[in-house]
Enzyme design. Structure first.
Site, PDB file in Angstrom:
ATOM      1  CG  ASP A 118      54.817 -42.355 114.496  1.00  0.00           C
ATOM      2  OD1 ASP A 118      54.866 -42.154 113.269  1.00  0.00           O
ATOM      3  OD2 ASP A 118      54.736 -41.443 115.329  1.00  0.00           O
ATOM      4  CG  ASP A 176      55.516 -37.785 108.126  1.00  0.00           C
ATOM      5  OD1 ASP A 176      54.871 -36.990 107.427  1.00  0.00           O
ATOM      6  OD2 ASP A 176      56.360 -37.436 108.953  1.00  0.00           O
TER       7      ASP A 176
HETATM    8  N1  GLY Z   1      57.608 -38.737 110.891  1.00  0.00           N
HETATM    9  C1  GLY Z   1      58.140 -37.576 111.446  1.00  0.00           C
HETATM   10  C2  GLY Z   1      59.231 -36.947 110.653  1.00  0.00           C
HETATM   11  O1  GLY Z   1      59.452 -37.243 109.513  1.00  0.00           O
HETATM   12  O2  GLY Z   1      59.889 -36.101 111.206  1.00  0.00           O
END
Ligand code: GLY
Length: 400
Positions: A118, A176
């Site tokens: 992240d 993601d």
């Molecule tokens: N990256 C986590 C979400 O989209 O909830």
């Protein structure tokens, strides 16, 4: 006589088209003005309310209706500083720049994050926008270190960056993760290390091969066997079911391939983005106001929450995609994004000033299966909503 009549109708058609386009433009100007104006009011109140709590960043609303915050390690930490940067960009208001800098620097230690993917979300939204607008060298240093940290999670055998270290997966990659590639593409252009771009391209190529289904929807999680480098499992973490269409995941995919086309000009990425856009815009479960249900396959539809964050991410991506495709498809993307932005700016989704714990949008879903932040505001919904409004203003209306 007949020819004159034809010419008359052609001219009439052209004039009414122009009037319609003019009115559409006027309407969108009002929508954008309202949305950005409201975002400025809410973001200033939020910034002021957390000013003395130096370790905290806004996240959502908790079970008792109170503001819920996180420390800088949360994947969501960069969105509020990013929102402040966008609002400073559009208003030139110096108090927003000062807030943006304050909240951005709360994330400084995240440049050394190596235990999850992240770091791209966190740093590119905060420091990345800060660097774009100010060219402050101290921001650049953090971004480059962040890119190095993110790159440590790449394994050539798999060809992807590992998203999570969570069990039971050997090597979990979530859709993601496409969003984190923007930091690497930036770092490649702003250093002498072309490895960053190679990693990003490899990740996008392998994800294109393994994450997508025949209809161009995608899985949330693909876990890889670390010895063979092949997928060992395809499933979900936040969606309704392993083979369902979790809305935000589809939106990340659309945004990710549109962004990777911008950064590389590789035709396959554009083709992938177009196919995902077709899939999403034509989805039979897409509601009339174009704000997706949290998962397109939830059997409780229509009695299940919408996800405003998925709509905001999608709208932002569609505005960008509209620049790279033929006129017909471009108009379709813009019309769709416009409907989404109009709905998000209506009282159904846009918070009244001083309400909603000072978040801009209502009605998003973080993780429904786990019961976390369901039908609540989310800091990333606000970020991508404002980004989409700004993109529409700058790209379509050609305003600063
Ligand atoms: N990256 C986590 C979400 O989209 O909830």
């Amino acid at each position: 006589m007949k020819i004159r009549l034809v010419i008359f109708y052609v001219v009439l058609f052209a004039i009414s088209g122009c009037i319609y386009a003019g009115n559409g433009e006027k309407e969108m100007k009002l929508v954008i003005e309202k949305g950005l104006g409201r975002a400025i009011v809410q973001a200033k109140r939020m910034a002021c309310s957390l000013l003395e709590r130096k370790e905290r960043l806004p996240r959502s609303i908790g079970k008792q209706g109170q503001l819920s915050t996180s420390d800088a390690r949360a994947w969501t930490s960069g969105f509020f500083p990013g929102l402040l940067w966008y609002l400073y960009e559009v208003s030139g208001d110096d108090s927003l720049r000062i807030y943006a800098d304050d909240y951005t620097r709360r994330l400084e230690k995240q440049q050394y994050t190596t235990d999850n993917h992240d770091v791209g979300f966190m740093l590119y939204c905060s420091y990345g926008n800060g660097w774009r607008l100010t060219k402050d060298e101290s921001y650049k240093k953090v971004l480059l270190q962040g890119a190095k940290s993110l790159s440590t999670r790449f394994r050539p055998t798999v060809g992807c960056i590992r998203s999570w270290n969570r069990k039971p997966w050997q090597y979990a990659v979530i859709i993601d993760n496409m969003m984190n590639l923007e930091l690497l593409m930036w770092a490649s252009k702003n250093s002498d290390n072309s490895q960053f771009a190679s990693i990003a391209r490899s990740h996008a190529d392998v994800t294109m091969k393994n994450h997508f289904r025949e209809d161009y929807s995608c899985y949330h999680v693909v876990s890889y066997d670390t010895i063979s480098g092949r997928p060992e499992q395809k499933c979900t973490y936040q969606g309704y079911a392993d083979d369902s269409d979790w809305s935000r995941g589809q939106a990340w995919a659309l945004y990710g391939y549109t962004m990777m086309y911008r950064e590389t000009k590789k035709q396959e990425y554009l083709e992938q983005a177009v196919r995902i856009a077709h899939f999403l815009m034509g989805h039979p479960q897409m509601p009339e106001d174009k704000i997706p249900y949290w998962d397109f396959d939830d059997p409780d539809i229509p009695n299940t929450p919408r996800d405003a964050s998925a709509a905001a991410i999608m709208a932002s991506a569609l505005v960008e995609l509209s620049q790279y495709v033929n006129e017909l498809f471009s108009n379709r993307c813009l019309l769709f994004a416009k409907e989404q932005l109009k709905a998000l700016t209506s009282p159904a989704y846009l918070a009244e000033p001083g309400t909603n714990c000072n978040f801009v949008l209502k009605h998003s879903v973080s993780n429904k299966p786990k019961g976390t932040e369901v039908d609540k505001p989310l800091t990333y919904a606000d970020y991508y909503y404002v980004e989409a409004l700004l993109r529409y203003k700058q790209i379509v209306l050609k305003e600063k």
